[in-house]
Design a protein around this motif. Sequence first.
Motif, PDB file in Angstrom:
ATOM      1  N   GLY A 240      66.428  35.732 127.815  1.00 55.92           N
ATOM      2  CA  GLY A 240      65.015  35.420 127.976  1.00 55.92           C
ATOM      3  C   GLY A 240      64.524  35.318 129.405  1.00 55.92           C
ATOM      4  O   GLY A 240      63.504  34.672 129.662  1.00 55.92           O
TER       5      GLY A 240
ATOM      6  N   THR B 219      60.977  36.928 129.738  1.00 50.39           N
ATOM      7  CA  THR B 219      59.986  36.094 129.069  1.00 50.39           C
ATOM      8  C   THR B 219      59.705  34.837 129.877  1.00 50.39           C
ATOM      9  O   THR B 219      58.549  34.432 130.059  1.00 50.39           O
TER      10      THR B 219
ATOM     11  N   TRP C  76      68.832  35.701 120.216  1.00 43.79           N
ATOM     12  CA  TRP C  76      67.836  36.312 121.096  1.00 43.79           C
ATOM     13  C   TRP C  76      68.206  37.744 121.468  1.00 43.79           C
ATOM     14  O   TRP C  76      67.373  38.639 121.456  1.00 43.79           O
TER      15      TRP C  76
END
Length: 243
Positions: free
Chosen positions: A47, A50, A179
């Motif tokens: 991530g 993000t 993820w």
Amino acid sequence: MLTLGTAALALSPGLAPAPRVVSRSPTLVMDASNPVVIGLAADSGCGKSTFMRRVTGIFGGECKLNDIGRETNTLVSEMTTVICLDDYHKYDRQGRKSNPEFPDGITALHKDCQDWDKMAEDVLNLKGGKAVDKPIYNHITGELDPNENGLHPMHDERVNKALDLTIYLDITDDVKFAWKAQRDIAERGATMEAVQKAINERKPDFAAYVEPQKAKADIIIQVCAEPPPIQTPQPADPHYMAL
């Protein structure tokens, strides 16, 4: 990242957006007089991109990919530039399977798979408000594309010393798999088996070159699938945050 993916985040000082120009030619231009550089480190698929989009949102302005008319990993806004350090891989996807220096292959997390000299040169130039021509790693084709204009931000001491703030995303294994599977299956056509195989193959290099950056980070953010056990933070880790 600086994602140095990790990514680099360059911020202009002051309350109002400082003048900043991004050329459509293969050159990233930053004319802020005193940029601030933030380094973010984490494992693959944890991530970083993000997270950095959220960070750029703090400083205002729409965050979008640099418009160079082709594939790029560089995110820009009025106040920030986010550089994916995957772009500094020394070998493309095919080259990592086998090359003269590493005939048995090398993972993208290995320290010898990064162009540290180019990375340090670009970060120091950006820190000094200078333009850079930076490489692009194409995540779709796995190839190293021609330079454009812009995983290991704290590994190389030259780069680490240029960072004003360092952040490490400490993602637990179960969250990491979920993820990475979500991203790689949707965006790269991977299978669950391929995702698990990639994680397993990279574990030794993650432990050797990525995870040690946690000890250098100013802020550590841990993401868990379940609430972490209550523990007293150690004095050496005053900025550890568990989520």
